[in-house]
Design an enzyme around this catalytic site. Structure first.
Site, PDB file in Angstrom:
ATOM      1  N   ARG A  20       0.231  10.948   2.205  1.00 29.93           N
ATOM      2  CA  ARG A  20       0.854  10.821   3.370  1.00 29.93           C
ATOM      3  C   ARG A  20       2.350  10.155   2.723  1.00 29.93           C
ATOM      4  O   ARG A  20       2.762   9.128   3.434  1.00 29.93           O
ATOM      5  CB  ARG A  20       0.357   9.868   4.339  1.00 29.93           C
ATOM      6  N   CYS A  21       2.702  10.804   1.734  1.00 28.78           N
ATOM      7  CA  CYS A  21       3.999  10.048   1.128  1.00 28.78           C
ATOM      8  C   CYS A  21       5.211  10.921   0.939  1.00 28.78           C
ATOM      9  O   CYS A  21       4.863  12.081   1.312  1.00 28.78           O
ATOM     10  CB  CYS A  21       3.488   9.662  -0.387  1.00 28.78           C
TER      11      CYS A  21
END
Length: 370
Positions: free
Chosen positions: A45-46
């Site tokens: 989730r970067c």
């Protein structure tokens, strides 16, 4: 000098490290000996998560040539790798169809940091973000607000930091998440190149098996020798390849008499040429000149020998002894060196009985003028 300025080889330590895969099984990094590795700490989730697609493209392009990508999810940066390793793996395969191996979630910094990443950081410290890249500027500003001296530490700064490891276990490069993937690819190509691999893996060998080198391999080394670069194709060298074991043993007896105490201290002493079973003797004009070309010739020999599974060591001490000791003159006479040439250096050649580590190389001695 920073840690990044040194390129030490501690391959044995690297291959001794064990990690846990996504199935909970212990895996030794020794299983990857001989492969080029790209080791990455990742997150799902970067903002850099789309790099998974680029990593998979690299994997598909270079895996058959010897590249392996090792993926270690880490939740230490903004908690951007939530969930179990099973959930992370499912996400990565569903969204990016990754084929390279994933390992269990780890910490890369702090008291619980993975031994692998502790090792990697010790070998290649933080070299800074690219100030010409907008993402690099953003990362620098963000991290400096948190710690004004963040760039003085080797810690992993964010998700998708990458370490490139050579076929023989050297940590050769570190890439920050903002570094261009094209630069990563060029570095991978260099490590996969067999010539580059031979250059980086060759070591001076001083212990040899009691096994002469086959004549055919010595002929190959000789051909590689005389095909070295030569200014104006002058070829100002003569090469003598010694296969006569009796000749080596006879001159060694002379050496032992002249250096009795030194020989006595060396329990492994067999002959005066670092115990090598074969010799390549390189001669240059007695009046001077030809040394540069002869040096290039020697490098050809040593790299070719490494590629053939042989070890070498360039020797100057035995040359000085042969020239200064009258009782050893028969050795030089047997080499049949013309009067207008002289012995310059000797390359010991044989099957290695050791795997020496490289000594540190000072990368700060190289400057790029742009």
């Amino acid at each position: 000098m920073t840690v990044a300025g040194l390129l030490p080889m501690v391959a044995q330590g690297f291959y001794d490290i064990k990690v846990t895969n996504d199935a909970g099984q212990e895996v030794s990094l020794g299983d990857y000996r001989g492969q080029v590795l790209l080791i990455v700490n990742t997150a799902t989730r970067c903002g850099f998560t789309p790099q998974y697609e680029e990593l998979e493209a690299l994997y598909e392009k270079y895996h058959a040539a010897g590249l392996e990508i090792l993926d270690f999810p880490c939740n230490q940066f903004g908690q951007q790798a939530p969930g179990t390793i099973s959930e992370i793996h499912q996400f990565c395969t569903a969204n990016f169809n990754i084929q390279f191996p994933q390992f269990d979630k780890i910490d890369v910094n702090g008291p619980n940091a993975s031994p692998l990443f502790t090792f990697l950081k010790a070998q290649q410290g933080f070299g800074g973000f690219d100030s010409a890249d907008e993402r690099g500027k953003f990362m620098d500003q963000m991290l400096r607000r948190q710690d004004a001296d963040y760039d003085k530490k080797a810690d992993i700064k964010w998700n998708f930091t990458k370490f490139l490891v050579s076929r023989d276990g050297r940590v050769v490069r570190r890439f920050e998440p903002t570094d261009k993937m094209s630069n990563v690819e060029m570095a991978i190509e260099a490590e996969l190149n067999p010539v580059v691999g031979a250059i980086m893996a060759r070591r001076s060998v001083r212990k040899y098996l009691d096994r002469p080198v086959e004549h055919e391999k010595l002929m190959t080394l000789a051909r590689c020798a005389i095909n070295a670069p030569s200014g104006m194709n002058a070829q100002p060298w003569l090469v003598r390849v010694v296969e006569d074991q009796k000749l080596i043993n006879d001159v060694t007896e002379v050496y032992k008499k002249a250096n009795a105490e030194q020989v006595k201290r060396d329990a492994d002493f067999k002959n005066m040429f670092r115990n090598a079973p074969n010799l390549i003797c390189v001669c240059t004009p007695a009046k001077g000149g030809g040394q540069l070309d002869a040096g290039l010739l020697g490098e050809n020999v040593m790299l070719a020998a490494h590629a053939l599974g042989l070890g070498t060591c360039c020797l100057g001490g035995p040359v000085r002894f042969l020239k200064s000791n009258a009782d050893a003159r028969f050795f030089l006479e047997r080499l049949d060196i013309p009067a207008d040439y002289e012995l310059n250096y000797i390359i010991a050649v044989g099957y290695p009985d050791e795997q020496p580590e490289a000594r540190q190389r000072d990368a700060s001695k190289v400057k790029f003028i742009k």
